[in-house]
Structure formats: C-alpha cells, structure tokens
Design a protein around this motif. Structure first.
Motif, PDB file in Angstrom:
ATOM      1  N   SER A   6       0.528  -1.161   0.055  1.00  0.00           N
ATOM      2  CA  SER A   6      -0.079   0.001   0.125  1.00  0.00           C
ATOM      3  C   SER A   6       0.838   1.424   0.191  1.00  0.00           C
ATOM      4  CB  SER A   6      -0.945   0.082   1.285  1.00  0.00           C
ATOM      5  OG  SER A   6      -0.095   0.032   2.356  1.00  0.00           O
ATOM      6  N   GLY A   7       2.209   1.041   0.018  1.00  0.00           N
ATOM      7  CA  GLY A   7       3.117   2.384  -0.079  1.00  0.00           C
ATOM      8  C   GLY A   7       2.958   3.154   1.118  1.00  0.00           C
ATOM      9  N   ASP A   8       2.480   4.534   0.736  1.00  0.00           N
ATOM     10  CA  ASP A   8       2.186   5.572   1.470  1.00  0.00           C
ATOM     11  C   ASP A   8       0.708   6.021   1.594  1.00  0.00           C
ATOM     12  OD1 ASP A   8       4.909   5.811   2.175  1.00  0.00           O
ATOM     13  OD2 ASP A   8       5.310   7.474   1.645  1.00  0.00           O
ATOM     14  N   THR A   9      -0.125   5.079   1.166  1.00  0.00           N
ATOM     15  CA  THR A   9      -1.301   5.487   1.257  1.00  0.00           C
ATOM     16  C   THR A   9      -2.095   4.967   2.570  1.00  0.00           C
ATOM     17  OG1 THR A   9      -1.627   5.390  -1.197  1.00  0.00           O
ATOM     18  CG2 THR A   9      -3.738   4.952  -0.108  1.00  0.00           C
ATOM     19  N   LEU A  10      -2.073   3.522   2.658  1.00  0.00           N
ATOM     20  CA  LEU A  10      -2.702   2.885   3.953  1.00  0.00           C
ATOM     21  C   LEU A  10      -1.258   2.681   4.938  1.00  0.00           C
ATOM     22  CD1 LEU A  10      -4.928   1.847   5.762  1.00  0.00           C
ATOM     23  CD2 LEU A  10      -4.733  -0.317   4.282  1.00  0.00           C
ATOM     24  N   PHE A  11      -1.542   3.165   6.000  1.00  0.00           N
ATOM     25  CA  PHE A  11      -0.491   2.724   6.880  1.00  0.00           C
ATOM     26  C   PHE A  11      -1.137   1.915   8.381  1.00  0.00           C
ATOM     27  CE2 PHE A  11       1.692   6.687   5.758  1.00  0.00           C
ATOM     28  CZ  PHE A  11       2.782   6.246   5.130  1.00  0.00           C
ATOM     29  N   SER A  12      -0.314   1.100   8.910  1.00  0.00           N
ATOM     30  CA  SER A  12      -0.901   0.568  10.099  1.00  0.00           C
ATOM     31  C   SER A  12      -1.451   1.826  11.073  1.00  0.00           C
ATOM     32  CB  SER A  12      -0.213  -0.225  10.840  1.00  0.00           C
ATOM     33  OG  SER A  12      -0.956  -0.932  11.888  1.00  0.00           O
ATOM     34  N   ALA A  13      -2.852   1.728  11.298  1.00  0.00           N
ATOM     35  CA  ALA A  13      -3.371   2.902  12.284  1.00  0.00           C
ATOM     36  C   ALA A  13      -3.465   4.275  11.776  1.00  0.00           C
ATOM     37  CB  ALA A  13      -2.948   2.890  13.722  1.00  0.00           C
ATOM     38  N   GLY A  14      -2.978   4.365  10.283  1.00  0.00           N
ATOM     39  CA  GLY A  14      -2.927   5.673   9.787  1.00  0.00           C
ATOM     40  C   GLY A  14      -2.898   5.707   8.245  1.00  0.00           C
ATOM     41  N   CYS A  15      -2.808   6.776   7.691  1.00  0.00           N
ATOM     42  CA  CYS A  15      -2.874   6.969   6.306  1.00  0.00           C
ATOM     43  C   CYS A  15      -1.763   7.971   5.869  1.00  0.00           C
ATOM     44  CB  CYS A  15      -4.029   7.276   5.684  1.00  0.00           C
ATOM     45  SG  CYS A  15      -4.671   8.899   5.773  1.00  0.00           S
ATOM     46  N   GLY A  16      -1.499   8.064   4.610  1.00  0.00           N
ATOM     47  CA  GLY A  16      -0.477   9.074   3.933  1.00  0.00           C
ATOM     48  C   GLY A  16      -0.975  10.674   4.164  1.00  0.00           C
ATOM     49  N   ARG A  17      -0.073  11.428   3.983  1.00  0.00           N
ATOM     50  CA  ARG A  17      -0.466  12.792   4.099  1.00  0.00           C
ATOM     51  C   ARG A  17      -0.796  13.176   2.587  1.00  0.00           C
ATOM     52  NH1 ARG A  17       1.815  16.636   8.086  1.00  0.00           N
ATOM     53  NH2 ARG A  17       2.799  15.592   9.647  1.00  0.00           N
ATOM     54  N   LEU A  18      -1.541  14.193   2.538  1.00  0.00           N
ATOM     55  CA  LEU A  18      -2.075  14.559   1.144  1.00  0.00           C
ATOM     56  C   LEU A  18      -1.187  15.716   0.586  1.00  0.00           C
ATOM     57  CD1 LEU A  18      -5.873  15.119   2.446  1.00  0.00           C
ATOM     58  CD2 LEU A  18      -4.841  13.215   1.239  1.00  0.00           C
ATOM     59  N   PHE A  19      -0.085  15.218  -0.206  1.00  0.00           N
ATOM     60  CA  PHE A  19       0.624  16.124  -0.654  1.00  0.00           C
ATOM     61  C   PHE A  19       0.372  16.588  -2.082  1.00  0.00           C
ATOM     62  CE2 PHE A  19       4.109  13.777   1.890  1.00  0.00           C
ATOM     63  CZ  PHE A  19       4.260  14.939   2.731  1.00  0.00           C
ATOM     64  N   GLU A  20      -0.475  15.726  -2.840  1.00  0.00           N
ATOM     65  CA  GLU A  20      -0.752  16.083  -4.196  1.00  0.00           C
ATOM     66  C   GLU A  20      -2.505  16.162  -4.392  1.00  0.00           C
ATOM     67  OE1 GLU A  20       1.500  13.913  -7.030  1.00  0.00           O
ATOM     68  OE2 GLU A  20       3.366  14.556  -6.106  1.00  0.00           O
ATOM     69  N   GLY A  21      -2.906  14.873  -3.604  1.00  0.00           N
ATOM     70  CA  GLY A  21      -4.390  14.662  -3.983  1.00  0.00           C
ATOM     71  C   GLY A  21      -5.299  15.558  -2.918  1.00  0.00           C
ATOM     72  N   THR A  22      -6.781  15.327  -3.217  1.00  0.00           N
ATOM     73  CA  THR A  22      -7.671  15.766  -2.349  1.00  0.00           C
ATOM     74  C   THR A  22      -8.034  14.635  -1.095  1.00  0.00           C
ATOM     75  OG1 THR A  22      -9.520  15.136  -3.573  1.00  0.00           O
ATOM     76  CG2 THR A  22      -8.319  17.221  -4.320  1.00  0.00           C
ATOM     77  N   ALA A  23      -8.530  15.262  -0.156  1.00  0.00           N
ATOM     78  CA  ALA A  23      -9.170  14.342   0.926  1.00  0.00           C
ATOM     79  C   ALA A  23     -10.332  13.430   0.177  1.00  0.00           C
ATOM     80  CB  ALA A  23      -9.835  15.128   1.972  1.00  0.00           C
TER      81      ALA A  23
END
Ligand SMILES: [Zn+2]
Length: 269
Positions: free
Chosen positions: A139-156
C-alpha cells in the motif's frame, strides 16, 4: 474450496533510512528470485541479496518520492543486460521505469509465479499505485497501520475513495506499507477513539514488537478496520471526536475525513 494464497508468497521487510521498509517478495516457483517494492535505498537491498543469495527479478514502485525510488538506478546499473522490469505509475517520474501503469492492470511476475492487481489510489500523490495479490497488499504511503499518508498532491476526497477501495479488500489481506509509523499513529488513534479496545490491544502488541526492534508489519486488514481511524471515519465514535475537535457539527463523510486528516497533520503526540 477456497484457495489460501498465503502459501504462494512470502514477504520480508528490509529496514531503510529512519523508518522505511523495502519489501522483498518471493514466490514458490523459484525461491531464489525476488521482487522488491519501493527500493529507496539500493544498499540495503544489495546486502540482503548477497546475504541470502537472492536474484533480483523485478521492482515494483508505488509512487515517485525519493525514499521509494532512490535505489532503482543503482540496482539496475549493477545488472547490465539483465531483464529486471520496473513497474511504476505512468503519470509520475520514475527512474528506470519499464512498465507504466495507471491502475486496473494485472501484472505477472512469471518467474516468481506471482500475479498482482494494480489499484490506482490517488491522495498522497496523484499517480500512487497499490499492488494486491496472493492475499497481500503493498500500500506504499496510502494505507499505514493505524494511519494513512499525508495529502501532498491529491484531495481528501481522493484519499477517502482510495482508502475505501483498499479497506474493502478481504479482511485476511496482509498489509505491507512503506513506513514504521504504527506507534505514533496509534497515539493519535488513542485521542480519536480512547475507548477502542482493538486499538488498546494493538498498542500493547506494537510496544512489545518495537521494544525488540521487530517490524509491526505486515498486519491483517481486518485488524486495521477495527482501529485505524482513517478506515473508520464513518463510525459515529470517530465522527463525534472530529466534531468535538472542530467545535462544530460535521455530517458530510468527506468533510469528516478531511478534518480528521488535518487534525492528524497538526497532532503532536
Ligand atoms: Zn511518499
């Protein structure tokens, strides 16, 4: 009879930089050959290849950030004339990319006997891809354990949609993400859902693993659905916490998610 694909594939995490993992993927067909996912650092990969006498078969890339692609060129330059395909997002600048993907494709690592579905998951970056197969998700930097990636380029809205897609995969899926952020993500999750028992359980497990220097990954998706606030933004408990934090009523699920993500950006815990 349902097929348990777990046995077809094995993964191991190579720590790199401060808190990255390069995932090494092996199949049953030829256990000496490996694919690597997001090799930000070539040195840790070369060391593992030498130590285990593995052969680099292919490279999978989730997105263009330097800590995910930084090792590609060094790995390729040490293997002139060898066929080492580099799979990566078509819309991003990926050094050495030989197979450009945009989501919806299936990739076959034929020498490993492995097949992955490519899923477009914009949010952290616009071209971000996830790879899913054999009950395993990169899942790269999209889905983390207990979290998700920051929105550097895309929208919420894009990120929520991406997490909805990943979150709807079978609960038995093992999630392999690129960062060891689990402990700090759980500190935020504790503020959002102080009464969540699955979160309490996971926190105890994570503290134990980290004390031993062991990765907290991979983790089953069914567990993530029980405590990851970013997969739970439609839960009344998460919505209530977001509203209390914002000091106003928020009903739109997208706005709840966006506010939750901003809250995490500012969180120091
Ligand atoms: Zn990134």
């Amino acid at each position: 009879m349902p097929i348990d694909y777990d046995a077809d594939l094995s993964v191991s995490a190579l720590p790199a930089f401060q808190d990255n993992y390069v995932w090494v993927v092996r199949g049953l067909l030829d256990e000496r050959r490996v694919a690597v996912v997001d090799p930000g650092d070539a040195t840790v990969v070369e060391q593992a290849l030498a130590q285990h006498q593995w052969i680099l078969d292919s490279i999978l890339i989730t997105h263009h950030h330097a800590d995910h692609v930084g090792g590609i060129e060094a790995l390729l330059s040490r293997r002139p004339g060898e066929d080492v395909p580099v799979f990566g997002p078509a819309s991003e600048s990926i050094p050495g990319r030989s197979v450009a993907l945009s989501g919806g494709e299936t990739i076959n690592l034929t020498r490993l006997g492995l097949t992955f579905a490519v899923i477009s998951v914009p949010g952290h970056t616009l071209g971000h891809l996830a790879y899913y197969g054999h009950n395993t998700l990169f899942s790269g930097d999209t889905l983390f354990s207990a979290g998700c990636g920051r929105l550097f380029e895309g929208t919420a809205a894009q990120m929520l949609h991406s997490l909805d897609r990943l979150g709807s995969l079978p609960g038995s899926t093992q999630v392999c993400c690129t960062h060891e952020y689990t402990a700090s993500n759980l500190r935020f999750a504790a503020v959002v859902e102080p009464l969540n028992e699955a979160r309490v359980e996971r926190t105890a497990q994570v503290l134990e693993l980290r004390a031993k220097g062991v990765p907290t990954l991979p983790v089953r998706l069914s567990k993530e659905r029980a405590y990851n606030p970013f997969l739970r933004s439609r839960e009344p408990s998460v919505r209530a916490a977001v509203q209390a934090h914002a000091g106003r009523a928020i009903v739109d699920p997208m706005e709840v998610f966006a506010t939750l993500r901003r809250w995490k950006d500012e969180f120091r815990g």
